[in-house]
Design a protein around this motif. Sequence first.
Motif, PDB file in Angstrom:
ATOM      1  N   LYS A   1      -2.337 -10.076  -9.209  1.00  0.00           N
ATOM      2  CA  LYS A   1      -3.277  -9.426 -10.201  1.00  0.00           C
ATOM      3  C   LYS A   1      -2.699  -8.491 -11.098  1.00  0.00           C
ATOM      4  N   LEU A   2      -1.345  -7.671 -10.664  1.00  0.00           N
ATOM      5  CA  LEU A   2      -0.361  -6.823 -11.508  1.00  0.00           C
ATOM      6  C   LEU A   2       0.920  -7.286 -11.293  1.00  0.00           C
ATOM      7  N   ARG A   3       1.567  -7.684 -12.414  1.00  0.00           N
ATOM      8  CA  ARG A   3       3.031  -8.044 -12.261  1.00  0.00           C
ATOM      9  C   ARG A   3       3.972  -7.485 -13.279  1.00  0.00           C
ATOM     10  N   ASP A   4       3.545  -6.587 -13.959  1.00  0.00           N
ATOM     11  CA  ASP A   4       4.370  -5.830 -14.896  1.00  0.00           C
ATOM     12  C   ASP A   4       4.855  -4.649 -14.214  1.00  0.00           C
ATOM     13  N   ALA A   5       6.149  -4.312 -14.326  1.00  0.00           N
ATOM     14  CA  ALA A   5       6.945  -3.116 -13.685  1.00  0.00           C
ATOM     15  C   ALA A   5       6.364  -1.851 -14.209  1.00  0.00           C
ATOM     16  N   GLU A   6       6.339  -1.726 -15.320  1.00  0.00           N
ATOM     17  CA  GLU A   6       5.913  -0.552 -16.058  1.00  0.00           C
ATOM     18  C   GLU A   6       4.150  -0.264 -15.573  1.00  0.00           C
ATOM     19  N   LYS A   7       3.599  -1.488 -15.735  1.00  0.00           N
ATOM     20  CA  LYS A   7       2.199  -1.148 -15.355  1.00  0.00           C
ATOM     21  C   LYS A   7       2.041  -0.528 -13.653  1.00  0.00           C
ATOM     22  N   ILE A   8       2.733  -1.458 -12.874  1.00  0.00           N
ATOM     23  CA  ILE A   8       2.880  -1.303 -11.526  1.00  0.00           C
ATOM     24  C   ILE A   8       3.158   0.480 -11.413  1.00  0.00           C
ATOM     25  N   ALA A   9       4.315   0.728 -11.865  1.00  0.00           N
ATOM     26  CA  ALA A   9       4.871   2.311 -11.805  1.00  0.00           C
ATOM     27  C   ALA A   9       3.875   3.154 -12.146  1.00  0.00           C
ATOM     28  N   ARG A  10       3.478   3.071 -13.412  1.00  0.00           N
ATOM     29  CA  ARG A  10       2.146   3.886 -14.010  1.00  0.00           C
ATOM     30  C   ARG A  10       1.196   4.036 -12.926  1.00  0.00           C
ATOM     31  N   THR A  11       0.676   3.019 -12.519  1.00  0.00           N
ATOM     32  CA  THR A  11      -0.474   2.970 -11.474  1.00  0.00           C
ATOM     33  C   THR A  11      -0.203   3.938 -10.458  1.00  0.00           C
ATOM     34  N   ILE A  12       1.150   3.537  -9.548  1.00  0.00           N
ATOM     35  CA  ILE A  12       1.494   4.365  -8.430  1.00  0.00           C
ATOM     36  C   ILE A  12       1.369   5.870  -8.822  1.00  0.00           C
ATOM     37  N   GLN A  13       2.187   6.233  -9.850  1.00  0.00           N
ATOM     38  CA  GLN A  13       2.546   7.404 -10.132  1.00  0.00           C
ATOM     39  C   GLN A  13       1.457   8.348 -10.482  1.00  0.00           C
ATOM     40  N   GLU A  14       0.413   7.541 -11.301  1.00  0.00           N
ATOM     41  CA  GLU A  14      -0.768   8.529 -11.799  1.00  0.00           C
ATOM     42  C   GLU A  14      -1.643   8.729 -10.409  1.00  0.00           C
ATOM     43  N   GLN A  15      -1.510   7.846  -9.629  1.00  0.00           N
ATOM     44  CA  GLN A  15      -2.519   8.067  -8.544  1.00  0.00           C
ATOM     45  C   GLN A  15      -1.851   9.038  -7.514  1.00  0.00           C
ATOM     46  N   LEU A  16      -0.808   8.987  -7.132  1.00  0.00           N
ATOM     47  CA  LEU A  16       0.152   9.980  -6.469  1.00  0.00           C
ATOM     48  C   LEU A  16       0.162  11.260  -6.933  1.00  0.00           C
ATOM     49  N   ASN A  17       0.508  11.260  -8.231  1.00  0.00           N
ATOM     50  CA  ASN A  17       0.750  12.754  -8.807  1.00  0.00           C
ATOM     51  C   ASN A  17      -0.552  13.534  -9.053  1.00  0.00           C
ATOM     52  N   GLY A  18      -1.476  12.870  -8.996  1.00  0.00           N
ATOM     53  CA  GLY A  18      -2.786  13.579  -8.979  1.00  0.00           C
ATOM     54  C   GLY A  18      -3.197  14.243  -7.725  1.00  0.00           C
ATOM     55  N   VAL A  19      -2.435  14.135  -6.665  1.00  0.00           N
ATOM     56  CA  VAL A  19      -2.735  14.897  -5.248  1.00  0.00           C
ATOM     57  C   VAL A  19      -1.908  16.322  -5.547  1.00  0.00           C
ATOM     58  N   ASP A  20      -2.582  17.160  -4.989  1.00  0.00           N
ATOM     59  CA  ASP A  20      -1.720  18.508  -4.939  1.00  0.00           C
ATOM     60  C   ASP A  20      -1.421  18.952  -3.400  1.00  0.00           C
TER      61      ASP A  20
ATOM     62  N   ARG B   1       0.979  -1.216  -0.012  1.00  0.00           N
ATOM     63  CA  ARG B   1       0.214   0.086  -0.140  1.00  0.00           C
ATOM     64  C   ARG B   1       0.865   1.268   0.093  1.00  0.00           C
ATOM     65  N   VAL B   2       0.747   2.210  -1.007  1.00  0.00           N
ATOM     66  CA  VAL B   2       1.364   3.287  -1.123  1.00  0.00           C
ATOM     67  C   VAL B   2       0.234   4.606  -0.884  1.00  0.00           C
ATOM     68  N   ARG B   3       0.862   5.340   0.054  1.00  0.00           N
ATOM     69  CA  ARG B   3      -0.112   6.685   0.350  1.00  0.00           C
ATOM     70  C   ARG B   3       0.506   7.782   0.448  1.00  0.00           C
ATOM     71  N   ARG B   4      -0.105   8.694  -0.262  1.00  0.00           N
ATOM     72  CA  ARG B   4       0.281  10.195  -0.087  1.00  0.00           C
ATOM     73  C   ARG B   4      -1.091  11.156   0.201  1.00  0.00           C
ATOM     74  N   GLY B   5      -0.840  11.526   1.480  1.00  0.00           N
ATOM     75  CA  GLY B   5      -1.979  12.328   2.197  1.00  0.00           C
ATOM     76  C   GLY B   5      -3.269  11.317   2.164  1.00  0.00           C
ATOM     77  N   GLU B   6      -4.321  11.590   1.417  1.00  0.00           N
ATOM     78  CA  GLU B   6      -5.542  10.808   1.574  1.00  0.00           C
ATOM     79  C   GLU B   6      -5.758   9.905   0.444  1.00  0.00           C
ATOM     80  N   VAL B   7      -4.704   9.990  -0.404  1.00  0.00           N
ATOM     81  CA  VAL B   7      -4.566   9.064  -1.590  1.00  0.00           C
ATOM     82  C   VAL B   7      -3.800   7.861  -1.239  1.00  0.00           C
ATOM     83  N   GLU B   8      -4.579   6.755  -1.779  1.00  0.00           N
ATOM     84  CA  GLU B   8      -3.760   5.520  -1.570  1.00  0.00           C
ATOM     85  C   GLU B   8      -3.970   4.616  -2.590  1.00  0.00           C
ATOM     86  N   VAL B   9      -2.905   3.702  -2.845  1.00  0.00           N
ATOM     87  CA  VAL B   9      -3.141   2.720  -4.001  1.00  0.00           C
ATOM     88  C   VAL B   9      -2.379   1.433  -3.412  1.00  0.00           C
ATOM     89  N   GLU B  10      -3.265   0.476  -3.697  1.00  0.00           N
ATOM     90  CA  GLU B  10      -2.681  -1.094  -3.280  1.00  0.00           C
ATOM     91  C   GLU B  10      -2.410  -1.852  -4.243  1.00  0.00           C
TER      92      GLU B  10
END
Length: 120
Positions: A101-120, A87-96
Motif C-alpha cells: 500500500k505504501l512504497r515511497d521511503a519519504e511517505k513511509i518516514a513521514r507517516t511513522i514520524q508524524e504518528q510517533l512524534n505526536g506522543v508525549d 509495526r512500529v510502536r511507541r507507548g500506546e501509539v502504533e503505526v503499521e
Amino acid sequence: MKIMIEVLGDDCGDELHDLREWLRDDADLRGSSLLSLPRPPADGEMNGGVPAALEATIMNKELVVALAGSIGGWLTARAASRRTRIRVRRGEVEVEIDTTKLRDAEKIARTIQEQLNGVD
C-alpha cells in the motif's frame, strides 16, 4: 524513549535481523541503541531464540525522524521484490506499514514520524 519495531510474518527472524543490520549501519542513528527481543519459548522448547522485535532507545525526537527515515529506506529497498509489513510502536501509539500500500521511503518516514512524534 523506547520504540518497538516488529516485522510481521517473519517467523524465522531473518527480516528483523536484516532490518537491525540496516539500522545499525545508519550513521544518523548513532546515539541510539538497538536491542533484539526474543520470542518466548514455545511449549517443549528450552528458549525462543528467534527475535520477535527490536527495541530502539531514542534520546530525542530528532532521532525519531532519523529512525523513521531509515525504516522507510529499508522498506522501499525491499518493496520491489517482496511484500513487507512492519509495526512500529511507541507507548500506546502504533503505526503499521505494508509495502503493498505504501512504497515511497519519504511517505513511509513521514507517516511513522508524524504518528510517533505526536506522543508525549
